[in-house]
Design an enzyme around this catalytic site. Structure first.
Site, PDB file in Angstrom:
ATOM      1  N   HIS A 163      67.553  16.481  28.649  1.00 40.25           N
ATOM      2  CA  HIS A 163      68.010  17.813  28.188  1.00 40.25           C
ATOM      3  C   HIS A 163      69.375  17.730  27.519  1.00 40.25           C
ATOM      4  CE1 HIS A 163      64.610  19.620  30.211  1.00 40.25           C
ATOM      5  NE2 HIS A 163      64.903  18.922  31.291  1.00 40.25           N
ATOM      6  N   CYS A 205     103.967  15.974  46.487  1.00 38.88           N
ATOM      7  CA  CYS A 205     105.284  15.416  46.838  1.00 38.88           C
ATOM      8  C   CYS A 205     105.328  15.046  48.312  1.00 38.88           C
ATOM      9  CB  CYS A 205     106.374  16.449  46.564  1.00 38.88           C
ATOM     10  SG  CYS A 205     106.366  17.072  44.882  1.00 38.88           S
ATOM     11  N   GLU A 234      88.558   8.047  38.145  1.00 36.84           N
ATOM     12  CA  GLU A 234      89.871   8.368  38.724  1.00 36.84           C
ATOM     13  C   GLU A 234      90.716   7.123  38.960  1.00 36.84           C
ATOM     14  OE1 GLU A 234      90.238  10.062  42.643  1.00 36.84           O
ATOM     15  OE2 GLU A 234      88.358   9.185  43.302  1.00 36.84           O
ATOM     16  N   LYS A 255      84.690   8.257  41.178  1.00 32.19           N
ATOM     17  CA  LYS A 255      85.395   7.048  41.633  1.00 32.19           C
ATOM     18  C   LYS A 255      85.847   6.231  40.444  1.00 32.19           C
ATOM     19  CE  LYS A 255      86.374   7.424  45.120  1.00 32.19           C
ATOM     20  NZ  LYS A 255      86.017   8.745  45.410  1.00 32.19           N
ATOM     21  N   ARG A 270     100.519   9.449  48.447  1.00 30.21           N
ATOM     22  CA  ARG A 270     100.318  10.811  47.933  1.00 30.21           C
ATOM     23  C   ARG A 270     100.410  10.858  46.414  1.00 30.21           C
ATOM     24  NH1 ARG A 270     102.477  15.228  51.141  1.00 30.21           N
ATOM     25  NH2 ARG A 270     101.812  14.922  53.263  1.00 30.21           N
ATOM     26  N   ASN A 298     108.353  20.255  48.837  1.00 25.41           N
ATOM     27  CA  ASN A 298     106.969  19.971  48.452  1.00 25.41           C
ATOM     28  C   ASN A 298     106.265  21.320  48.333  1.00 25.41           C
ATOM     29  OD1 ASN A 298     104.406  18.971  47.998  1.00 25.41           O
ATOM     30  ND2 ASN A 298     103.951  18.790  50.195  1.00 25.41           N
ATOM     31  N   GLY A 299     105.701  21.589  47.160  1.00 23.83           N
ATOM     32  CA  GLY A 299     104.999  22.860  46.957  1.00 23.83           C
ATOM     33  C   GLY A 299     105.397  23.453  45.617  1.00 23.83           C
ATOM     34  N   TRP A 358     105.913  14.479  42.757  1.00 22.75           N
ATOM     35  CA  TRP A 358     104.738  14.475  41.863  1.00 22.75           C
ATOM     36  C   TRP A 358     104.958  15.689  40.965  1.00 22.75           C
ATOM     37  CZ3 TRP A 358      99.871  17.515  42.117  1.00 22.75           C
ATOM     38  CH2 TRP A 358      98.899  17.018  41.262  1.00 22.75           C
ATOM     39  N   LYS A 406      97.009  12.229  46.647  1.00 28.04           N
ATOM     40  CA  LYS A 406      96.014  12.038  47.706  1.00 28.04           C
ATOM     41  C   LYS A 406      95.551  13.385  48.251  1.00 28.04           C
ATOM     42  CE  LYS A 406      93.397   9.976  50.621  1.00 28.04           C
ATOM     43  NZ  LYS A 406      92.114   9.429  50.157  1.00 28.04           N
ATOM     44  N   GLU A 442      79.573  11.187  42.546  1.00 30.19           N
ATOM     45  CA  GLU A 442      80.683  10.526  43.245  1.00 30.19           C
ATOM     46  C   GLU A 442      81.019   9.200  42.580  1.00 30.19           C
ATOM     47  OE1 GLU A 442      82.986  10.944  45.153  1.00 30.19           O
ATOM     48  OE2 GLU A 442      83.460   9.018  46.116  1.00 30.19           O
TER      49      GLU A 442
HETATM   50  C1  AGP Z   1      88.487  11.651  45.680  1.00 34.57           C
HETATM   51  O1  AGP Z   1      88.470  10.237  45.483  1.00 34.57           O
HETATM   52  C2  AGP Z   1      89.750  12.286  45.154  1.00 34.57           C
HETATM   53  N1  AGP Z   1      90.906  11.684  45.687  1.00 34.57           N
HETATM   54  C3  AGP Z   1      89.733  13.802  45.289  1.00 34.57           C
HETATM   55  O2  AGP Z   1      88.626  14.278  44.561  1.00 34.57           O
HETATM   56  C4  AGP Z   1      89.628  14.352  46.729  1.00 34.57           C
HETATM   57  O3  AGP Z   1      88.351  14.070  47.267  1.00 34.57           O
HETATM   58  C5  AGP Z   1      89.817  15.878  46.686  1.00 34.57           C
HETATM   59  O4  AGP Z   1      91.113  16.141  46.190  1.00 34.57           O
HETATM   60  C6  AGP Z   1      89.657  16.542  48.059  1.00 34.57           C
HETATM   61  O5  AGP Z   1      90.633  16.083  48.949  1.00 34.57           O
HETATM   62  P1  AGP Z   1      90.473  16.458  50.525  1.00 34.57           P
HETATM   63  O6  AGP Z   1      89.196  15.793  50.978  1.00 34.57           O
HETATM   64  O7  AGP Z   1      91.690  15.903  51.182  1.00 34.57           O
HETATM   65  O8  AGP Z   1      90.375  17.937  50.614  1.00 34.57           O
END
Ligand code: AGP
Length: 606
Positions: A502, A2, A486, A483, A27, A98-99, A74, A601, A479
């Site tokens: 395997h 949030c 997500e 990418k 975010r 937020n939290g 969120w 984010k 990675e």
């Molecule tokens: C990566 O594209 C994602 N947005 C997510 O995996 C992110 O890397 C992860 O939440 C860690 O975030 P941070 O680097 O702000 O700790």
């Protein structure tokens, strides 16, 4: 995650609140709202979905108050509906949060027993009723808020306004970041400096346990014990200019293309280009004394750490224990006192990573962190930080922060190798020269971007996609899969190429594209033989390599050529094609590239 904002202004605040919330869109959110004081009474407007829906509501039902709070939600507790959207309020107090309040169920039962009527499914609503209960018992607003905070368990950043209190706003922070902004006869609250960028560049960050009593011309901060404290006032770097898309369609595209520039900024922070020597900030340990060290992070940041594991073990002969933070924090890892724990986090606010850091603090570890936000909580709780100079990363999918994290880790690995006597001065010069060439190599990859559009149309039809890599390119396969999934919502998995036989090879048929990261290195031939197994089963092969297709011995659907480079920098170069594959496939899929569904984010909750 949030986003919250608050303004004690000298003119109507509704539009400024919405503008500040727009800077928090990155975010991730699914509803939004604002509340203002209208002639002393509290009023609010809320809407499901994006901020345009809230703006439409405000166009129909404008607000003119000069004090207000705002929120992008969120959803954690309760569906993303208007009813559950913040601000939450009674006629006496309004709150944005937020939290997560972990003891909200007990508090709700207690408050309902005292006659409170709840109208939402949220944890936040208990805060509103706690404060109202305290006001009804004769407490003054600030006292009523402080007493309510003492009852809360969990994480919160709060902005609170009160009926009839035109010149009062309360801010509070426990676990979720909160910044106070200073204006001319105005004061602001925001989840981060980016939210406040259009309003002020003079900010201070509350610490965990702090709460602030704010008027247009005064600020009183108290810590957890109730003692008045001062917090550093600083100039924010998140200027209004740094957070727009430039001439790109999405923030993610802009940030992919910023990589040559921001990698060079990051390298320049650690390399004396004149001498080719590494220069690190003072670190509270000596690599010579370490027997091993631990790395912990989440998501993309974790994959950066995985690449670094190969580098530290190869160049510094230093064993690395690495784990995702959500596992590390609960594994009760045995750590020798005075060991080193390294944390990697773009936002510096990821709850799991912060919890792992605090575990290591309890285990008497030296704590260093690689962060993009120097004022972040993880940065502030580290003994030393290695900042990356990626600039604000707005796209939820991390790109430039990832390659800048790798650049900082590469420098650290070289320094460790030198300190432990496994890298000569000549070796250092060679590796540093390879790093200095990186921006040029990445620019070359970006010049071929048009190559990805046709491939993206083909990948967009896939149901499953595999990514393969070996050695330091195995984490790049992981990675690349992250990418893609997500932002395009297509299922993808990364595997060590040697692992295919395997089990995963059972997935291979003509409908499953296999993306192989195979620059010419010591494992290239082994990777080719793994891919031979894919070719023999009719798999569709997309190669990312600096080698020519005639060298492979079987047909490929697509060859993405990357520049030949030093082995040391291959993972950073190979990261860019997998970013571009994900981006262009998501564009074809029509997804919300910068704010993919369900994602935030920075994940500041468990
Ligand atoms: C990566 O594209 C994602 N947005 C997510 O995996 C992110 O890397 C992860 O939440 C860690 O975030 P941070 O680097 O702000 O700790």
């Amino acid at each position: 995650m949030c986003g919250i904002v608050g303004i004690l202004g000298r003119e109507p605040v509704a539009d400024a609140l919405v503008d500040a919330l727009k800077r928090l869109e990155y975010r991730g959110y699914d509803s939004a709202g604002i509340a203002t004081l209208e002639g002393g009474a509290l009023e609010r407007r809320r809407a499901e979905g994006k901020l345009v829906n809230l703006e439409a509501r405000l166009a129909k039902e404008p607000m003119s108050g000069h004090a207000g709070i705002g929120h992008t939600r969120w959803a954690t507790h309760g569906a993303p509906t208007e009813t559950n959207a913040h601000p939450h309020m009674t006629d006496k107090v309004s709150v944005v949060h937020n939290g997560i309040i972990e003891n909200f169920r007990d508090l709700r039962r207690e408050l309902e027993g005292q006659g409170a009527t709840f109208t939402t499914e949220t944890d936040t609503e208990v805060i509103v009723h706690l404060i109202t209960h305290n006001l009804d018992n004769g407490m003054a607003p600030a006292e009523a808020a402080a007493a309510a905070l003492e009852r809360l368990e969990g994480a919160y950043a709060l902005a609170i306004i009160f009926k009839g209190e035109e010149d009062l706003m309360i801010g509070a922070r426990e676990g979720s970041p909160l910044a106070i902004g200073f204006g001319e006869g105005a004061m602001f609250l925001g989840s981060d400096a980016i939210a406040l960028a259009p309003l002020t560049d003079t900010i201070t960050y509350l610490e965990d346990g702090d709460w602030a009593e704010i008027t247009r011309n005064s600020l009183k901060i108290r810590d957890r014990a109730g003692a008045e404290v001062e917090r550093a006032v600083q100039k924010s770097i998140a200027s209004a200019l740094l957070v727009d898309k430039g001439n790109h369609r999405h923030f993610m595209a802009k940030e992919i293309h910023e990589q040559p520039e921001v990698i060079s900024h990051t390298l320049a922070h650690y390399i004396d280009f004149a001498t080719g020597r590494i220069r690190l900030p003072d670190l509270p340990f000596d690599f010579k004394d370490l027997k091993r060290f631990s790395i912990s992070a989440c998501g993309t940041a974790y994959y950066a750490g995985l690449v670094a594991k190969y580098w530290f073990e190869r160049f510094a002969r230093l064993p690395v224990e690495i784990d995702i933070a959500s596992e590390f924090r609960y594994r009760d890892v045995p750590l020798e006192a005075d060991g080193l724990a390294l944390f990697i986090s773009q936002s510096g606010e990821t709850a799991d990573t912060l919890a792992a850091l605090r575990y290591c603090r309890e285990q008497s570890q030296h704590i260093i962190s690689i962060v993009n936000v120097r004022e972040s909580t993880i940065a502030r709780e580290s003994d030393a930080i290695l900042p990356i100079l990626a600039g604000p990363e707005i796209g939820v999918a991390s790109t430039k922060a990832f390659t800048c994290q790798l650049a900082a880790l590469a420098v650290l690995a070289i320094a460790a190798g030198r300190a432990r006597g496994h890298i000569s001065e000549q070796d250092e010069q060679e590796l540093v020269s390879a790093l200095i060439e990186l921006p040029r190599h990445i620019s070359a990859v970006l010049r071929d971007e048009s190559d990805y559009v046709d491939l993206a149309h083909d990948l967009a039809k896939a149901r499953d996609i595999l990514y393969l890599g070996r050695g330091v390119n195995y984490p790049i396969a992981l990675e690349g899969a992250l990418k893609l999934k997500e932002i395009s919502y297509i299922h993808a998995e990364g595997y060590a190429a040697g692992e295919l036989k395997h089990g995963p090879i059972a997935l291979i048929d003509e409908d499953v594209p296999v993306i192989v990261i195979a620059p010419k290195d010591g494992l290239y031939d082994k990777t080719l033989s793994n891919v031979q197994e894919v070719a023999a089963r009719g798999g569709r092969i997309i190669m990312i390599s600096d080698m020519d297709a005639t060298d492979f011995g079987w047909d490929v659907q697509k060859l993405i050529t990357i520049p030949s480079s030093h082995l040391f920098t291959q993972p950073l170069i190979a990261a860019v094609p997998v970013q571009l594959i994900a981006y262009h496939t998501a564009v074809v899929m029509g997804t919300d590239v910068d704010q993919p569904r369900n994602l935030a984010k920075s994940v500041t909750v468990e």
